[in-house]
Design a protein around this motif. Structure first.
Motif, PDB file in Angstrom:
ATOM      1  N   PRO A 374     -31.273  14.863  13.653  1.00 28.96           N
ATOM      2  CA  PRO A 374     -30.085  15.650  13.302  1.00 28.96           C
ATOM      3  C   PRO A 374     -29.799  16.758  14.318  1.00 28.96           C
ATOM      4  O   PRO A 374     -30.710  17.334  14.920  1.00 28.96           O
ATOM      5  CB  PRO A 374     -30.458  16.246  11.937  1.00 28.96           C
ATOM      6  N   GLU A 375     -28.519  17.063  14.475  1.00 31.27           N
ATOM      7  CA  GLU A 375     -28.107  18.109  15.406  1.00 31.27           C
ATOM      8  C   GLU A 375     -28.730  19.447  15.045  1.00 31.27           C
ATOM      9  O   GLU A 375     -29.068  20.246  15.933  1.00 31.27           O
ATOM     10  CB  GLU A 375     -26.577  18.229  15.411  1.00 31.27           C
ATOM     11  N   SER A 376     -28.893  19.699  13.756  1.00 27.82           N
ATOM     12  CA  SER A 376     -29.470  20.977  13.318  1.00 27.82           C
ATOM     13  C   SER A 376     -30.897  21.139  13.824  1.00 27.82           C
ATOM     14  O   SER A 376     -31.325  22.245  14.170  1.00 27.82           O
ATOM     15  CB  SER A 376     -29.441  21.066  11.783  1.00 27.82           C
ATOM     16  N   SER A 377     -31.640  20.038  13.870  1.00 28.78           N
ATOM     17  CA  SER A 377     -33.018  20.097  14.363  1.00 28.78           C
ATOM     18  C   SER A 377     -33.039  20.403  15.861  1.00 28.78           C
ATOM     19  O   SER A 377     -33.868  21.196  16.340  1.00 28.78           O
ATOM     20  CB  SER A 377     -33.732  18.769  14.079  1.00 28.78           C
ATOM     21  N   ILE A 378     -32.128  19.781  16.612  1.00 31.05           N
ATOM     22  CA  ILE A 378     -32.042  20.056  18.047  1.00 31.05           C
ATOM     23  C   ILE A 378     -31.698  21.518  18.277  1.00 31.05           C
ATOM     24  O   ILE A 378     -32.329  22.214  19.092  1.00 31.05           O
ATOM     25  CB  ILE A 378     -30.991  19.145  18.709  1.00 31.05           C
ATOM     26  N   ARG A 379     -30.709  22.008  17.540  1.00 29.59           N
ATOM     27  CA  ARG A 379     -30.236  23.382  17.720  1.00 29.59           C
ATOM     28  C   ARG A 379     -31.363  24.379  17.435  1.00 29.59           C
ATOM     29  O   ARG A 379     -31.556  25.345  18.192  1.00 29.59           O
ATOM     30  CB  ARG A 379     -29.050  23.620  16.779  1.00 29.59           C
ATOM     31  N   SER A 380     -32.119  24.126  16.394  1.00 34.10           N
ATOM     32  CA  SER A 380     -33.200  25.046  16.033  1.00 34.10           C
ATOM     33  C   SER A 380     -34.395  24.940  16.966  1.00 34.10           C
ATOM     34  O   SER A 380     -35.139  25.910  17.161  1.00 34.10           O
ATOM     35  CB  SER A 380     -33.663  24.769  14.597  1.00 34.10           C
ATOM     36  N   ALA A 381     -34.581  23.747  17.560  1.00 40.89           N
ATOM     37  CA  ALA A 381     -35.763  23.524  18.394  1.00 40.89           C
ATOM     38  C   ALA A 381     -35.646  24.134  19.777  1.00 40.89           C
ATOM     39  O   ALA A 381     -36.661  24.501  20.388  1.00 40.89           O
ATOM     40  CB  ALA A 381     -36.029  22.020  18.525  1.00 40.89           C
ATOM     41  N   MET A 382     -34.432  24.268  20.302  1.00 43.76           N
ATOM     42  CA  MET A 382     -34.286  24.695  21.690  1.00 43.76           C
ATOM     43  C   MET A 382     -34.908  26.072  21.966  1.00 43.76           C
ATOM     44  O   MET A 382     -35.613  26.241  22.970  1.00 43.76           O
ATOM     45  CB  MET A 382     -32.818  24.668  22.108  1.00 43.76           C
ATOM     46  N   PRO A 383     -34.702  27.084  21.125  1.00 48.26           N
ATOM     47  CA  PRO A 383     -35.383  28.363  21.365  1.00 48.26           C
ATOM     48  C   PRO A 383     -36.905  28.241  21.308  1.00 48.26           C
ATOM     49  O   PRO A 383     -37.613  28.948  22.044  1.00 48.26           O
ATOM     50  CB  PRO A 383     -34.859  29.264  20.237  1.00 48.26           C
ATOM     51  N   GLU A 384     -37.401  27.318  20.468  1.00 46.65           N
ATOM     52  CA  GLU A 384     -38.853  27.133  20.366  1.00 46.65           C
ATOM     53  C   GLU A 384     -39.412  26.489  21.633  1.00 46.65           C
ATOM     54  O   GLU A 384     -40.501  26.838  22.097  1.00 46.65           O
ATOM     55  CB  GLU A 384     -39.190  26.296  19.135  1.00 46.65           C
ATOM     56  N   PHE A 385     -38.673  25.539  22.203  1.00 46.38           N
ATOM     57  CA  PHE A 385     -39.092  24.958  23.485  1.00 46.38           C
ATOM     58  C   PHE A 385     -39.162  26.042  24.565  1.00 46.38           C
ATOM     59  O   PHE A 385     -40.111  26.097  25.354  1.00 46.38           O
ATOM     60  CB  PHE A 385     -38.116  23.863  23.925  1.00 46.38           C
ATOM     61  N   LYS A 386     -38.146  26.888  24.596  1.00 50.15           N
ATOM     62  CA  LYS A 386     -38.116  27.957  25.601  1.00 50.15           C
ATOM     63  C   LYS A 386     -39.284  28.909  25.415  1.00 50.15           C
ATOM     64  O   LYS A 386     -39.953  29.307  26.385  1.00 50.15           O
ATOM     65  CB  LYS A 386     -36.783  28.710  25.508  1.00 50.15           C
ATOM     66  N   ARG A 387     -39.532  29.274  24.174  1.00 45.36           N
ATOM     67  CA  ARG A 387     -40.642  30.184  23.871  1.00 45.36           C
ATOM     68  C   ARG A 387     -41.978  29.553  24.219  1.00 45.36           C
ATOM     69  O   ARG A 387     -42.872  30.188  24.788  1.00 45.36           O
ATOM     70  CB  ARG A 387     -40.584  30.541  22.380  1.00 45.36           C
ATOM     71  N   ALA A 388     -42.123  28.258  23.908  1.00 46.51           N
ATOM     72  CA  ALA A 388     -43.374  27.545  24.178  1.00 46.51           C
ATOM     73  C   ALA A 388     -43.660  27.474  25.666  1.00 46.51           C
ATOM     74  O   ALA A 388     -44.796  27.707  26.105  1.00 46.51           O
ATOM     75  CB  ALA A 388     -43.321  26.147  23.572  1.00 46.51           C
ATOM     76  N   LEU A 389     -42.641  27.119  26.461  1.00 44.89           N
ATOM     77  CA  LEU A 389     -42.850  27.002  27.896  1.00 44.89           C
ATOM     78  C   LEU A 389     -43.207  28.350  28.517  1.00 44.89           C
ATOM     79  O   LEU A 389     -44.111  28.445  29.359  1.00 44.89           O
ATOM     80  CB  LEU A 389     -41.599  26.426  28.562  1.00 44.89           C
ATOM     81  N   ALA A 390     -42.496  29.407  28.102  1.00 48.48           N
ATOM     82  CA  ALA A 390     -42.801  30.746  28.627  1.00 48.48           C
ATOM     83  C   ALA A 390     -44.223  31.170  28.251  1.00 48.48           C
ATOM     84  O   ALA A 390     -44.963  31.717  29.082  1.00 48.48           O
ATOM     85  CB  ALA A 390     -41.786  31.755  28.088  1.00 48.48           C
ATOM     86  N   ASP A 391     -44.597  30.902  27.014  1.00 52.25           N
ATOM     87  CA  ASP A 391     -45.946  31.247  26.557  1.00 52.25           C
ATOM     88  C   ASP A 391     -46.990  30.474  27.334  1.00 52.25           C
ATOM     89  O   ASP A 391     -48.007  31.033  27.779  1.00 52.25           O
ATOM     90  CB  ASP A 391     -46.047  30.949  25.054  1.00 52.25           C
ATOM     91  N   PHE A 392     -46.754  29.179  27.531  1.00 50.02           N
ATOM     92  CA  PHE A 392     -47.721  28.354  28.252  1.00 50.02           C
ATOM     93  C   PHE A 392     -47.897  28.859  29.692  1.00 50.02           C
ATOM     94  O   PHE A 392     -49.028  28.970  30.195  1.00 50.02           O
ATOM     95  CB  PHE A 392     -47.276  26.892  28.252  1.00 50.02           C
ATOM     96  N   ARG A 393     -46.790  29.147  30.355  1.00 49.06           N
ATOM     97  CA  ARG A 393     -46.858  29.605  31.741  1.00 49.06           C
ATOM     98  C   ARG A 393     -47.555  30.958  31.861  1.00 49.06           C
ATOM     99  O   ARG A 393     -48.212  31.245  32.872  1.00 49.06           O
ATOM    100  CB  ARG A 393     -45.456  29.686  32.326  1.00 49.06           C
ATOM    101  N   SER A 394     -47.454  31.756  30.835  1.00 47.87           N
ATOM    102  CA  SER A 394     -48.128  33.061  30.880  1.00 47.87           C
ATOM    103  C   SER A 394     -49.638  32.941  30.744  1.00 47.87           C
ATOM    104  O   SER A 394     -50.373  33.878  31.067  1.00 47.87           O
ATOM    105  CB  SER A 394     -47.587  33.958  29.754  1.00 47.87           C
ATOM    106  N   ARG A 395     -50.099  31.774  30.285  1.00 49.85           N
ATOM    107  CA  ARG A 395     -51.542  31.579  30.052  1.00 49.85           C
ATOM    108  C   ARG A 395     -52.236  30.887  31.214  1.00 49.85           C
ATOM    109  O   ARG A 395     -53.469  30.845  31.243  1.00 49.85           O
ATOM    110  CB  ARG A 395     -51.758  30.753  28.784  1.00 49.85           C
ATOM    111  N   VAL A 396     -51.465  30.267  32.108  1.00 53.65           N
ATOM    112  CA  VAL A 396     -52.111  29.505  33.206  1.00 53.65           C
ATOM    113  C   VAL A 396     -51.932  30.211  34.549  1.00 53.65           C
ATOM    114  O   VAL A 396     -51.105  31.104  34.690  1.00 53.65           O
ATOM    115  CB  VAL A 396     -51.533  28.088  33.277  1.00 53.65           C
TER     116      VAL A 396
END
Length: 396
Positions: A374-396
């Motif tokens: 569903p589009e709602s799932s995509i819309r809600s997930a995008m900020p989480e992807f951004k947060r996850a990638l930033a968090d991951f990069r801060s750890r390596v």
């Protein structure tokens, strides 16, 4: 007695899609479905077109005498004729009903093809990344799937195929639009590959089959189309289903079409019909055969998939991920920030994001996400992807 070693290997190699799907079910029970972003499995979520429901109800009410009995092993003649006309339109060469076999979905069709053409030790060439169960389908019948590296943009590399051809090569298998990359192979590339295979056949005397698995043929974007193949190479075998194009995945209905100028068309057809029977599939479901006969010219509106593709492409690019824009299917194949794709996919679970590592498609360092959600799932997930990638990069 333990299960066969080959099955153990298949379980290990093909478990990632189902593993992440099952993880998603657990997370949804724990946190609620709206807080879990499951991009793991390519299950078409659009409803079948109205024409399907109309045809289904009409045929169920007709209940003509003999409509639920045995049929010719290759399927109903009228259905084969309708499919021949369909594949003729799509591939630019005239197929007849005698060159089509109805089968139990594309997976069943591929197994029928490999059972027919492979001798023990024969090789089937396939470009990476690829749907991992291809390896099992080939191994089921004594063959070996041999992978070929793609071009940097995930296009086919005809020169790489030329280098990989050998005395054990029986077939080349391609999937366009591709799962997991969404890449449509251009017609110019198809012509180059056909020339490579033709030259090999003339040089060695062994004609190589070109098998095209195309359940995503109709799911294309931006005015694109999936190029024909059979008109460019006579020894083509087309395998297709209605699982994705009409959202009938659970009905397991598809077909095999043998190129009309195939060098051994009559013998190949006889073998396919026999293998359709001896593998136990016997016939594609009777009711679904008659339904798709009426739907051979029906096209679904893929606008919702295209809108989702655009949302995902924009959101994932803004989040900082690298990828080649998908031209078809409903997948995005993203580069991981580290080569260990499995570790990164497991890290995404901390954000309730479910994806599949590229190693599950023979291409480590990437992950696949399906946007058949569903589009709602995509819309809600995008900020989480951004947060996850930033968090991951801060750890390596």
């Amino acid at each position: 007695m333990p299960i066969a070693d080959a099955i153990k290997k298949s379980i290990s190699s093909s478990s990632w899609i189902r593993r992440m799907f099952e993880e998603g079910m657990k997370l949804k029970q724990q946190y609620g479905a709206d807080k879990v972003f499951d991009f793991s499995i390519g299950n078409p979520d659009l409803e079948p077109p109205p024409e399907f429901h109309a045809a289904f109800l009409s045929l169920a009410q007709e209940d003509a005498p003999g409509s639920h009995g045995y049929m010719p092993n290759a399927g109903y003649p009228a259905v084969r004729k309708a499919m021949a006309e369909k594949v003729s339109r799509e591939h630019g060469v005239a197929f007849s009903a005698d060159q089509v076999i109805m089968c139990v979905g594309a997976a069943g069709g591929l197994n029928v093809v490999f059972k027919t053409i492979l001798n023990p030790g024969d090789e089937v060439l396939c470009a990476r990344p690829y749907f991992v169960e291809y390896g099992s389908y080939v191994a089921n019948h004594g063959g070996l799937l041999k992978t070929v590296d793609p071009a940097p943009d995930f296009n086919l590399d005809p020169a790489a195929f030329a280098a990989a051809l050998g005395p054990k090569t029986a077939a080349v298998l391609i999937n366009s639009p591709n799962n997991p990359t969404g890449r449509i192979y251009p017609e110019a590339t198809i012509k180059e590959l056909a020339a490579v295979l033709d030259a090999f056949g003339k040089k060695t005397g062994r004609r190589i089959y070109l098998i095209v698995d195309e359940p995503y043929r109709d799911i294309v974007y931006g005015g694109a189309s999936t190029p024909p193949i059979a008109c460019h190479y006579p020894d083509s075998i087309v395998v297709n289903s209605f699982s994705k194009s009409l959202s009938l995945a659970g009905e397991r209905i598809g077909y095999i079409a043998v190129g009309p100028s195939c060098h051994d068309a009559a013998e190949l057809m006889a073998g396919l019909i026999m293998c359709n029977r001896v593998l136990g599939y016997v016939n594609a479901p009777a009711l679904m055969q008659r339904v798709v006969e009426r739907l051979a010219t029906v096209k679904m509106d893929m606008g919702r998939y295209e809108a989702r593709r655009n949302m995902v492409v924009e959101g994932m690019r803004e989040a900082g991920f690298e990828f080649v824009d998908p031209q078809g299917a409903f997948y995005l194949f993203c580069k991981c920030p580290i080569q260990d794709d499995q570790a990164f996919v497991l890290f995404l679970k901390n954000y309730n994001i479910l994806a599949v590592p590229g190693s599950g498609f023979g291409y480590p360092g990437y992950f696949r996400m399906s946007y058949a959600v569903p589009e709602s799932s995509i819309r809600s997930a995008m900020p989480e992807f951004k947060r996850a990638l930033a968090d991951f990069r801060s750890r390596v």
